[in-house]
Design a protein around this motif. Structure first.
Motif, mmCIF file in Angstrom:
data_model
loop_
_atom_site.group_PDB
_atom_site.id
_atom_site.type_symbol
_atom_site.label_atom_id
_atom_site.label_comp_id
_atom_site.label_asym_id
_atom_site.label_seq_id
_atom_site.Cartn_x
_atom_site.Cartn_y
_atom_site.Cartn_z
ATOM 1 N N GLU A 181 27.061 0.700 -1.486
ATOM 2 C CA GLU A 181 26.300 0.990 -0.274
ATOM 3 C C GLU A 181 25.135 1.921 -0.570
ATOM 4 O OE1 GLU A 181 27.200 2.284 4.371
ATOM 5 O OE2 GLU A 181 28.597 2.888 2.780
ATOM 6 N N ASP A 182 25.347 2.946 -1.426
ATOM 7 C CA ASP A 182 24.270 3.893 -1.716
ATOM 8 C C ASP A 182 23.119 3.224 -2.458
ATOM 9 O OD1 ASP A 182 25.858 3.505 -3.925
ATOM 10 O OD2 ASP A 182 26.225 5.626 -4.334
ATOM 11 N N LEU A 183 23.436 2.259 -3.309
ATOM 12 C CA LEU A 183 22.374 1.532 -4.014
ATOM 13 C C LEU A 183 21.623 0.620 -3.050
ATOM 14 C CD1 LEU A 183 20.876 0.736 -6.569
ATOM 15 C CD2 LEU A 183 22.699 -0.917 -7.060
ATOM 16 N N PHE A 184 22.340 -0.031 -2.158
ATOM 17 C CA PHE A 184 21.697 -0.911 -1.179
ATOM 18 C C PHE A 184 20.667 -0.154 -0.349
ATOM 19 C CE2 PHE A 184 21.561 -2.365 3.247
ATOM 20 C CZ PHE A 184 20.972 -3.614 3.068
ATOM 21 N N TYR A 185 21.063 0.999 0.189
ATOM 22 C CA TYR A 185 20.146 1.740 1.050
ATOM 23 C C TYR A 185 18.994 2.384 0.276
ATOM 24 C CZ TYR A 185 23.153 0.907 5.013
ATOM 25 O OH TYR A 185 23.865 0.291 6.016
ATOM 26 N N ARG A 186 19.155 2.492 -1.052
ATOM 27 C CA ARG A 186 18.048 3.033 -1.837
ATOM 28 C C ARG A 186 16.981 1.967 -2.085
ATOM 29 N NH1 ARG A 186 16.727 7.453 -4.617
ATOM 30 N NH2 ARG A 186 18.640 8.484 -3.981
ATOM 31 N N VAL A 187 17.400 0.704 -2.216
ATOM 32 C CA VAL A 187 16.414 -0.354 -2.499
ATOM 33 C C VAL A 187 15.917 -1.044 -1.226
ATOM 34 C CG1 VAL A 187 17.414 -0.779 -4.769
ATOM 35 C CG2 VAL A 187 18.157 -2.170 -2.826
ATOM 36 N N ALA A 188 16.705 -0.989 -0.143
ATOM 37 C CA ALA A 188 16.353 -1.712 1.084
ATOM 38 C C ALA A 188 15.556 -0.809 2.021
ATOM 39 C CB ALA A 188 17.608 -2.238 1.770
ATOM 40 N N ILE A 189 14.386 -0.400 1.571
ATOM 41 C CA ILE A 189 13.490 0.401 2.415
ATOM 42 C C ILE A 189 12.506 -0.537 3.124
ATOM 43 C CG2 ILE A 189 11.886 2.325 2.501
ATOM 44 C CD1 ILE A 189 14.716 3.061 1.589
ATOM 45 N N GLY A 190 11.666 -1.209 2.347
ATOM 46 C CA GLY A 190 10.845 -2.281 2.905
ATOM 47 C C GLY A 190 11.562 -3.591 2.671
ATOM 48 N N VAL A 191 11.907 -4.299 3.733
ATOM 49 C CA VAL A 191 12.714 -5.519 3.607
ATOM 50 C C VAL A 191 11.934 -6.718 4.155
ATOM 51 C CG1 VAL A 191 14.872 -6.673 4.225
ATOM 52 C CG2 VAL A 191 14.843 -4.193 3.851
ATOM 53 N N LEU A 192 11.876 -7.783 3.356
ATOM 54 C CA LEU A 192 11.262 -9.040 3.781
ATOM 55 C C LEU A 192 12.325 -10.127 3.751
ATOM 56 C CD1 LEU A 192 7.931 -8.923 1.711
ATOM 57 C CD2 LEU A 192 8.218 -8.359 4.142
ATOM 58 N N LYS A 249 0.808 -1.214 0.000
ATOM 59 C CA LYS A 249 0.000 0.000 0.000
ATOM 60 C C LYS A 249 0.846 1.271 0.000
ATOM 61 C CE LYS A 249 -3.679 -2.490 0.094
ATOM 62 N NZ LYS A 249 -4.436 -2.679 -1.165
ATOM 63 N N HIS A 250 2.160 1.118 0.068
ATOM 64 C CA HIS A 250 3.047 2.288 0.103
ATOM 65 C C HIS A 250 4.003 2.243 -1.084
ATOM 66 C CE1 HIS A 250 1.784 3.483 4.179
ATOM 67 N NE2 HIS A 250 1.709 2.184 4.409
ATOM 68 N N GLU A 251 4.217 3.373 -1.701
ATOM 69 C CA GLU A 251 5.064 3.449 -2.883
ATOM 70 C C GLU A 251 6.538 3.529 -2.482
ATOM 71 O OE1 GLU A 251 4.393 3.490 -6.289
ATOM 72 O OE2 GLU A 251 2.425 2.746 -5.725
ATOM 73 N N ILE A 252 7.042 2.465 -1.905
ATOM 74 C CA ILE A 252 8.448 2.418 -1.504
ATOM 75 C C ILE A 252 9.100 1.181 -2.112
ATOM 76 C CG2 ILE A 252 8.091 3.670 0.659
ATOM 77 C CD1 ILE A 252 8.133 0.983 2.115
ATOM 78 N N PRO A 253 10.418 1.246 -2.352
ATOM 79 C CA PRO A 253 11.115 0.056 -2.852
ATOM 80 C C PRO A 253 11.075 -1.074 -1.832
ATOM 81 C CG PRO A 253 12.455 2.036 -3.129
ATOM 82 C CD PRO A 253 11.320 2.410 -2.231
ATOM 83 N N VAL A 254 11.039 -2.302 -2.326
ATOM 84 C CA VAL A 254 11.009 -3.480 -1.456
ATOM 85 C C VAL A 254 12.150 -4.401 -1.849
ATOM 86 C CG1 VAL A 254 9.694 -5.513 -0.736
ATOM 87 C CG2 VAL A 254 8.517 -3.340 -1.119
ATOM 88 N N LEU A 255 12.892 -4.875 -0.841
ATOM 89 C CA LEU A 255 13.946 -5.870 -1.051
ATOM 90 C C LEU A 255 13.508 -7.164 -0.382
ATOM 91 C CD1 LEU A 255 16.839 -6.783 -1.832
ATOM 92 C CD2 LEU A 255 17.607 -5.862 0.375
ATOM 93 N N ILE A 256 13.450 -8.252 -1.158
ATOM 94 C CA ILE A 256 13.045 -9.556 -0.643
ATOM 95 C C ILE A 256 14.285 -10.450 -0.602
ATOM 96 C CG2 ILE A 256 11.478 -11.508 -0.888
ATOM 97 C CD1 ILE A 256 9.690 -9.732 -2.604
ATOM 98 N N CYS A 257 14.644 -10.905 0.596
ATOM 99 C CA CYS A 257 15.836 -11.731 0.774
ATOM 100 C C CYS A 257 15.423 -13.165 1.095
ATOM 101 C CB CYS A 257 16.702 -11.192 1.914
ATOM 102 S SG CYS A 257 17.160 -9.461 1.737
#
Length: 488
Positions: free
Chosen positions: A332-343, A196-204
């Motif tokens: 590191e800058d790319l990681f923190y840009r995509v790792a906002i919502g993390v599963l 429901k939120h327009e944020i990047p999600v990283l699925i690990c």
């Protein structure tokens, strides 16, 4: 005068690990992110286990740290947990305190009691914290009437279990993710919130744990569900075609570019772009990707005109990107840009209580795809073999194994011989039995049983399922002894 900040939390097993004498775990992650005036902890471990942790913690923080032991008959006994949690909140919460409760440490039963008390009698901010995912305030999307809070003698286990799972209605987009495991139910809820939120999600998660299924479910539960879902495997990018795949190209941009072609960013406009195996991106590609993520603008290969795309980004990886960043393999800058919502999806081997349900459900779905398999079921002993296997390929491996076993089974029931023949067992798995870490202690009887089952499996394979011959190879008196050992 501003209110004092009070943190209340159970002490969990991950908090007590302290690798090489350093603080770790959810409580430490929380303290490093949010400043508190007072910390009140509660634990159900022995004094010997907790004392070193509390000693080190007190030296590392500026505020006062109090801790008390809770006498629980079990870490999942709701009545005992309720009494202990209510007692500490009654004693420490004051009007001039802003209460924060950390949900991460402890069992689901402990988490559910925090939710119940925090939603009824002790207004607070809930947090989830880990060193891997950082610290996040948790929004519980329902209210509980104060009249609901039962007396201890009226506690209903099923109702509290629902609270433990943060039991808000789950969008039907997640129906294909089948599970009875509490951790998966929580992940489905968290994924629904992220949708429901327009944020990047990283699925690990390891290969085969269902990362793309979660990505598609997030897309289908979002406002973009009627728009494109573009899935790309970053590990399959040919180096010479990466720019073309990502950004597209103009006719004549390179040999073989006979027409204009859109890239995945353009294809995902107004929809969702899913980049699987995200950790496989080469450093040069990481730089170009970062630029697009910063402003959504890019140029097709062979074109100077800027284009823009309004896409929702979901990434997935089976690598530990924190470690990759630490070793200089990932920006590191790319990681923190995509790792906002993390599963973080758990491996199948940690979902022992879910294996029976998953096996039956997957077999039913296979029967729909292959009508000849309809009516097949799995024997008790075959399910025991399923539980003993480590499943390095996770759900994908389980489904493929069940398909092989069902195809080879000559009856309506998949038996132990069918399952043994369908399994792939690597030599490294058997060697690992002799290299267990004894410093943390383990069940030697369980280990001996694992060794026995390993060689029973090998003997049955060697004798094509003939129990009499297998029993002779293993030194058992007869095939009945072998059957008894399989059933143990």
């Amino acid at each position: 005068m501003s209110k004092q900040r009070l943190l209340v939390s159970w002490i969990g097993g991950n908090d007590l690990k302290m690798p090489e004498g350093h603080m770790s775990g959810p409580i430490w992650a929380m303290i490093n992110s949010v400043e508190f005036d007072l910390i009140e902890l509660i634990y159900n471990y022995s004094e010997d286990e907790v004392r070193p942790y509390l000693s080190l913690l007190s030296k590392q923080v500026q505020c006062k740290v109090n801790a008390r032991k809770a006498e629980l008959s079990s870490p999942i006994d709701y009545e005992d947990i309720y009494l202990a949690a209510e007692k500490i909140l009654n004693e420490v919460v004051q009007q001039d305190f802003h209460l924060s409760i950390l949900l991460s440490p402890g069992t689901p039963a402990m988490q559910s009691i925090w939710v119940l008390l925090g939603k009824t009698r002790f207004p607070c901010t809930f947090y989830h914290a880990s060193l891997e995912q950082g610290v996040n305030a948790v929004t519980i999307p329902f209210n509980v009437s104060a009249e609901y809070a039962p007396t201890v003698t009226q506690l209903n286990t099923n109702e509290l279990n629902n609270l433990a799972l943060l039991d808000a209605p789950i969008d039907s987009a997640f129906d294909d993710i089948i599970s009875q495991d509490n951790s998966i139910a929580t992940l489905k809820y968290q994924a629904q919130v992220l949708a429901k939120h327009e944020i990047p999600v990283l699925i690990c998660g390891e290969s085969g744990t269902g990362k793309e299924m979660f990505a598609r479910a997030i897309h289908n539960a979002s406002d973009r569900k009627d728009k494109p879902f573009i899935a790309v495997n970053c590990g399959a990018f040919p180096s010479e075609l990466i720019d073309s795949i990502l950004f597209g190209h103009k006719r004549g941009a390179f040999t073989g570019a006979v027409t204009d072609k859109s890239g995945v960013f353009e294809q995902a406009n107004n929809g969702t772009l899913f980049l699987d195996e995200f950790g496989e991106l080469e450093p040069a590609v990481q730089v170009r990707l970062l630029r697009v993520l910063q402003d959504g603008k890019y140029s097709r290969l062979g074109d100077t005109a800027l284009q823009s795309s309004n896409f929702r980004l979901i990434t997935a990886t089976n690598k530990n990107l924190i470690n990759e960043v630490a070793h200089g393999h990932f920006r590191e800058d790319l990681f923190y840009r995509v790792a906002i919502g993390v599963l973080q999806l758990p491996p199948l081997r940690s979902r022992q209580g879910d294996l029976d349900f998953l096996a039956d459900s997957l077999l039913k779905s296979l029967a729909k795809e292959h009508p000849a398999l309809q009516g097949k079921n799995i024997s008790f002993i075959a399910k025991k073999i399923i539980k003993q296997h480590k499943w390095p390929g996770n759900i994908r491996e389980l489904k493929a194994t069940l398909l092989r076993a069902a195809l080879w089974s000559t009856s309506h029931c998949i038996d132990e011989n069918d399952m043994q023949q369908a399994l792939f067992v690597s030599e490294s798995e058997s060697l690992a039995i002799m290299d267990r870490d004894i410093s943390q202690g383990f069940d030697i009887k369980s280990l001996l049983s694992e060794i026995e089952q390993h060689y029973i499996s090998k003997a049955l394979k060697l004798t094509a399922g003939n129990k009499t011959n297998a029993a002779k190879l293993l030194g058992y008196k007869n095939h009945q002894t072998l059957s008894n050992r399989i059933n143990n």
